[in-house]
Scaffold this motif. Sequence first.
Motif, PDB file in Angstrom:
ATOM      1  N   THR A  35       0.836  -1.199   0.000  1.00  0.00           N
ATOM      2  CA  THR A  35       0.000   0.000   0.000  1.00  0.00           C
ATOM      3  C   THR A  35       0.870   1.247   0.000  1.00  0.00           C
ATOM      4  OG1 THR A  35      -0.131   0.030   2.413  1.00  0.00           O
ATOM      5  CG2 THR A  35      -1.916  -1.102   1.236  1.00  0.00           C
ATOM      6  N   ILE A  36       0.323   2.291  -0.564  1.00  0.00           N
ATOM      7  CA  ILE A  36       0.852   3.641  -0.412  1.00  0.00           C
ATOM      8  C   ILE A  36      -0.160   4.347   0.475  1.00  0.00           C
ATOM      9  CG2 ILE A  36       1.381   5.829  -1.540  1.00  0.00           C
ATOM     10  CD1 ILE A  36       1.942   4.249  -4.110  1.00  0.00           C
ATOM     11  N   THR A  37       0.298   5.004   1.506  1.00  0.00           N
ATOM     12  CA  THR A  37      -0.614   5.684   2.421  1.00  0.00           C
ATOM     13  C   THR A  37      -0.071   7.073   2.745  1.00  0.00           C
ATOM     14  OG1 THR A  37      -1.833   5.483   4.497  1.00  0.00           O
ATOM     15  CG2 THR A  37       0.450   4.701   4.496  1.00  0.00           C
ATOM     16  N   GLY A  38      -0.936   7.964   3.080  1.00  0.00           N
ATOM     17  CA  GLY A  38      -0.524   9.315   3.439  1.00  0.00           C
ATOM     18  C   GLY A  38      -1.710  10.143   3.890  1.00  0.00           C
ATOM     19  N   GLN A  39      -1.417  11.359   4.287  1.00  0.00           N
ATOM     20  CA  GLN A  39      -2.446  12.286   4.729  1.00  0.00           C
ATOM     21  C   GLN A  39      -2.573  13.391   3.688  1.00  0.00           C
ATOM     22  OE1 GLN A  39      -1.712  14.406   8.400  1.00  0.00           O
ATOM     23  NE2 GLN A  39      -3.909  14.564   8.806  1.00  0.00           N
ATOM     24  N   VAL A  40      -3.798  13.817   3.423  1.00  0.00           N
ATOM     25  CA  VAL A  40      -4.058  14.901   2.481  1.00  0.00           C
ATOM     26  C   VAL A  40      -4.357  16.162   3.284  1.00  0.00           C
ATOM     27  CG1 VAL A  40      -5.521  15.719   0.621  1.00  0.00           C
ATOM     28  CG2 VAL A  40      -4.951  13.298   0.765  1.00  0.00           C
ATOM     29  N   GLY A  72     -14.256  18.395   3.098  1.00  0.00           N
ATOM     30  CA  GLY A  72     -14.888  17.680   2.003  1.00  0.00           C
ATOM     31  C   GLY A  72     -14.012  16.569   1.452  1.00  0.00           C
ATOM     32  N   PRO A  73     -14.572  15.835   0.482  1.00  0.00           N
ATOM     33  CA  PRO A  73     -13.860  14.678  -0.054  1.00  0.00           C
ATOM     34  C   PRO A  73     -12.711  15.075  -0.985  1.00  0.00           C
ATOM     35  CG  PRO A  73     -15.941  14.976  -1.190  1.00  0.00           C
ATOM     36  CD  PRO A  73     -15.903  15.992  -0.081  1.00  0.00           C
ATOM     37  N   VAL A  74     -11.667  14.269  -0.941  1.00  0.00           N
ATOM     38  CA  VAL A  74     -10.506  14.418  -1.806  1.00  0.00           C
ATOM     39  C   VAL A  74     -10.359  13.120  -2.603  1.00  0.00           C
ATOM     40  CG1 VAL A  74      -8.009  14.777  -1.895  1.00  0.00           C
ATOM     41  CG2 VAL A  74      -9.381  15.926  -0.136  1.00  0.00           C
ATOM     42  N   SER A  75     -10.177  13.236  -3.911  1.00  0.00           N
ATOM     43  CA  SER A  75      -9.905  12.074  -4.757  1.00  0.00           C
ATOM     44  C   SER A  75      -8.400  11.898  -4.881  1.00  0.00           C
ATOM     45  CB  SER A  75     -10.506  12.272  -6.153  1.00  0.00           C
ATOM     46  OG  SER A  75     -11.898  12.373  -6.077  1.00  0.00           O
ATOM     47  N   VAL A  76      -7.940  10.681  -4.654  1.00  0.00           N
ATOM     48  CA  VAL A  76      -6.521  10.348  -4.778  1.00  0.00           C
ATOM     49  C   VAL A  76      -6.432   9.188  -5.760  1.00  0.00           C
ATOM     50  CG1 VAL A  76      -4.426   9.647  -3.555  1.00  0.00           C
ATOM     51  CG2 VAL A  76      -6.177  10.992  -2.366  1.00  0.00           C
ATOM     52  N   TRP A  77      -5.515   9.276  -6.708  1.00  0.00           N
ATOM     53  CA  TRP A  77      -5.324   8.158  -7.613  1.00  0.00           C
ATOM     54  C   TRP A  77      -3.855   7.984  -7.914  1.00  0.00           C
ATOM     55  CZ3 TRP A  77      -7.411  12.753  -9.188  1.00  0.00           C
ATOM     56  CH2 TRP A  77      -6.839  13.388 -10.275  1.00  0.00           C
ATOM     57  N   LYS A 120      -7.401   3.898  -7.147  1.00  0.00           N
ATOM     58  CA  LYS A 120      -7.846   5.174  -6.597  1.00  0.00           C
ATOM     59  C   LYS A 120      -8.375   4.988  -5.191  1.00  0.00           C
ATOM     60  CE  LYS A 120     -12.445   4.927  -8.660  1.00  0.00           C
ATOM     61  NZ  LYS A 120     -13.391   5.558  -9.566  1.00  0.00           N
ATOM     62  N   ALA A 121      -8.456   6.114  -4.483  1.00  0.00           N
ATOM     63  CA  ALA A 121      -8.988   6.113  -3.122  1.00  0.00           C
ATOM     64  C   ALA A 121      -9.651   7.466  -2.878  1.00  0.00           C
ATOM     65  CB  ALA A 121      -7.857   5.879  -2.111  1.00  0.00           C
ATOM     66  N   TYR A 147      -5.343   8.440   3.415  1.00  0.00           N
ATOM     67  CA  TYR A 147      -5.757   7.558   2.325  1.00  0.00           C
ATOM     68  C   TYR A 147      -4.885   6.304   2.337  1.00  0.00           C
ATOM     69  CZ  TYR A 147      -1.665   8.997  -0.335  1.00  0.00           C
ATOM     70  OH  TYR A 147      -0.379   9.225  -0.738  1.00  0.00           O
ATOM     71  N   VAL A 148      -5.431   5.224   1.798  1.00  0.00           N
ATOM     72  CA  VAL A 148      -4.693   3.978   1.613  1.00  0.00           C
ATOM     73  C   VAL A 148      -4.919   3.541   0.175  1.00  0.00           C
ATOM     74  CG1 VAL A 148      -4.463   1.561   2.308  1.00  0.00           C
ATOM     75  CG2 VAL A 148      -5.000   3.320   4.026  1.00  0.00           C
TER      76      VAL A 148
END
Length: 181
Positions: free
Chosen positions: A116-121, A131-136, A146-147, A155-156
């Motif tokens: 996994t790649i994980t981090g904080q936005v 609100g929601p953030v799209s990560v891909w 995507k997450a 996100y994971v």
Amino acid sequence: GPRYYPVPDSLPVVANLPVMFKDSWLTGTVLLPNGSPIMTASVVAEGFSPGLQNLKLLAQVGADGTFSMSLPSGRYVVRAVGESHPDLINPVEKYVNIPPNGVASVTLQYRRPDVTITGQVTLSGTTAYTGPVSVWAWSNAGGYNKARTEIGGTYVMHVISNTLWHVVAVYETGDQYWKAH
């Protein structure tokens, strides 16, 4: 693909448009990681030999995981695309040379992520937004996943190891746009 022609005031414009004959076929199978057929994917053949740039053709995969498409002969990069699923990574793209009046066949197999790649936005400079953030993420070999998370959330992203991954996050409001990469 489309061709763009500026049209000056009151002057005629010549717009020659080449038409290519679909003289060949691409066939194949799209499989899940366990080798069983996938039914919810599409196959894209994107031309990259002279005269085929910007040509993208799409075929739906049947219930048995097979597909076929008629297309002009030449060189293509072929990929499977479908609904993103955190437990599946797109198959490795295949480069295919399709001979004139011929047939080429490919097998595309989805892969299971193993890391996994994980981090904080975070949104720099303000705490006023939520609100929601799209990560891909995508790899140069056609992998994609995507997450979603919230601003300030973690996100994971499930991916394949020993591969370079490009990661992007996007947050939008009605009139503003942030992109992190």
